[in-house]
Design a protein around this motif. Structure first.
Motif, mmCIF file in Angstrom:
data_model
loop_
_atom_site.group_PDB
_atom_site.id
_atom_site.type_symbol
_atom_site.label_atom_id
_atom_site.label_comp_id
_atom_site.label_asym_id
_atom_site.label_seq_id
_atom_site.Cartn_x
_atom_site.Cartn_y
_atom_site.Cartn_z
ATOM 1 N N PHE A 192 0.839 -1.198 0.000
ATOM 2 C CA PHE A 192 0.000 0.000 0.000
ATOM 3 C C PHE A 192 0.876 1.251 0.000
ATOM 4 O O PHE A 192 1.989 1.228 0.520
ATOM 5 N N LEU B 157 -6.890 4.125 3.245
ATOM 6 C CA LEU B 157 -7.182 2.996 2.358
ATOM 7 C C LEU B 157 -8.669 2.912 2.038
ATOM 8 O O LEU B 157 -9.051 2.502 0.937
ATOM 9 N N LEU C 100 -8.295 -5.714 1.469
ATOM 10 C CA LEU C 100 -6.965 -5.099 1.340
ATOM 11 C C LEU C 100 -6.036 -6.194 0.832
ATOM 12 O O LEU C 100 -5.697 -7.118 1.586
ATOM 13 N N THR D 203 -2.861 -8.086 0.093
ATOM 14 C CA THR D 203 -1.509 -7.987 0.651
ATOM 15 C C THR D 203 -0.487 -8.861 -0.078
ATOM 16 O O THR D 203 0.715 -8.694 0.131
ATOM 17 N N GLY E 16 -1.589 -4.612 -2.907
ATOM 18 C CA GLY E 16 -1.620 -3.155 -2.786
ATOM 19 C C GLY E 16 -2.942 -2.545 -3.215
ATOM 20 O O GLY E 16 -3.194 -1.367 -2.950
ATOM 21 N N VAL F 290 -7.068 -1.985 -3.061
ATOM 22 C CA VAL F 290 -8.137 -1.995 -2.062
ATOM 23 C C VAL F 290 -9.464 -2.089 -2.810
ATOM 24 O O VAL F 290 -9.723 -1.293 -3.715
#
Lengths: 153, 153
Positions: free
Chosen positions: A29, A49, B83, B85, B104, B106
């Motif tokens: 992120f 986010l 999310l 990952t 990365g 969302v």
């Protein structure tokens, strides 16, 4: 000998490249923006986010702390869960001992409980925070005493 | 020449060690249990990070998919945020094109919207799901067509 030196230089270069990739890629992120808020000491980056709103309540944000950075005491009317994704830090609820927390820990902070959290003096600290927003905004309180923080291990 | 070979072997070994560390350490959360539910095809591990309840609504869980694993179509009465990952996969809402999604990203899935998600055929896929629970449990629907899945890129 010259060849050996060249290879050693290559090894060092590759290792740095890998380490840098591991740090950047660990969450995936964006690191977000450096916070200019007055509710902390030290550098903290914030990456929103998912914005909390009435159809989907919890706000979700990633926070990345430099070593030694820490939030002031505060309280969430709707509570908060912290998913620690990098580094080590501290978490303390009012009247309780300080907890040392690490990557992979999950902290559930109940609604209305005054607390603070921050990076360890010698480690960065990153978490994803899940914060219900419909019961009210975070209430900010006094800074964490520098004297208390310096005594933590 | 022998020294050079030894150094090359050392480089390769160190690079593998670094790559393996990056994969293991990427989330820090336990991988959890292999799901025995009948709402998916392929292996999916589930790790409950925070149980949703009335004082702190959203349930938070990590899901780790083997390459090719996918959930059936389903719907969340309170919506869900994913999310991502690790890895790459697919996300599709009913009546819309398939989205290719990556580490990365969302994904915000609105309450009541029928959808499915899963790993790409050639990549593992891990996400943290934030799911409000007080508006009702997930409603499971039909499996994703194998024919449709095989045609995805």
């Amino acid at each position: 000998m010259r060849t050996t030196l060249r290879i050693v230089a290559l090894v060092v270069g590759l290792l740095f490249a890998f380490e840098s990739q591991a740090q950047t890629a660990s969450s995936g992120f964006p690191k977000g923006e450096l916070s200019s808020a007055k509710n902390h000491t030290g550098n903290i980056w914030l990456s929103e986010l998912s914005v909390g709103e009435s159809t989907f309540d919890p706000g979700i944000a990633m926070a990345t702390y430099d070593a030694g950075a820490k939030l002031d005491w505060h309280m969430h009317p709707g509570g908060q869960v912290l998913l620690i994704t990098e580094g080590s830090g501290f978490y303390q609820e009012r009247g309780k001992p300080v907890q040392v927390v690490h990557k992979g820990d999950v902290i559930k902070c109940a609604p209305g409980v005054e607390h603070w959290h921050g990076a360890a003096p010698d480690s960065g600290f990153t978490y994803i925070a899940v914060t219900p927003t419909q019961k009210g905004k975070t209430v900010w309180l006094e800074p964490v005493s520098e004297q208390v923080y310096k005594g933590l291990k």
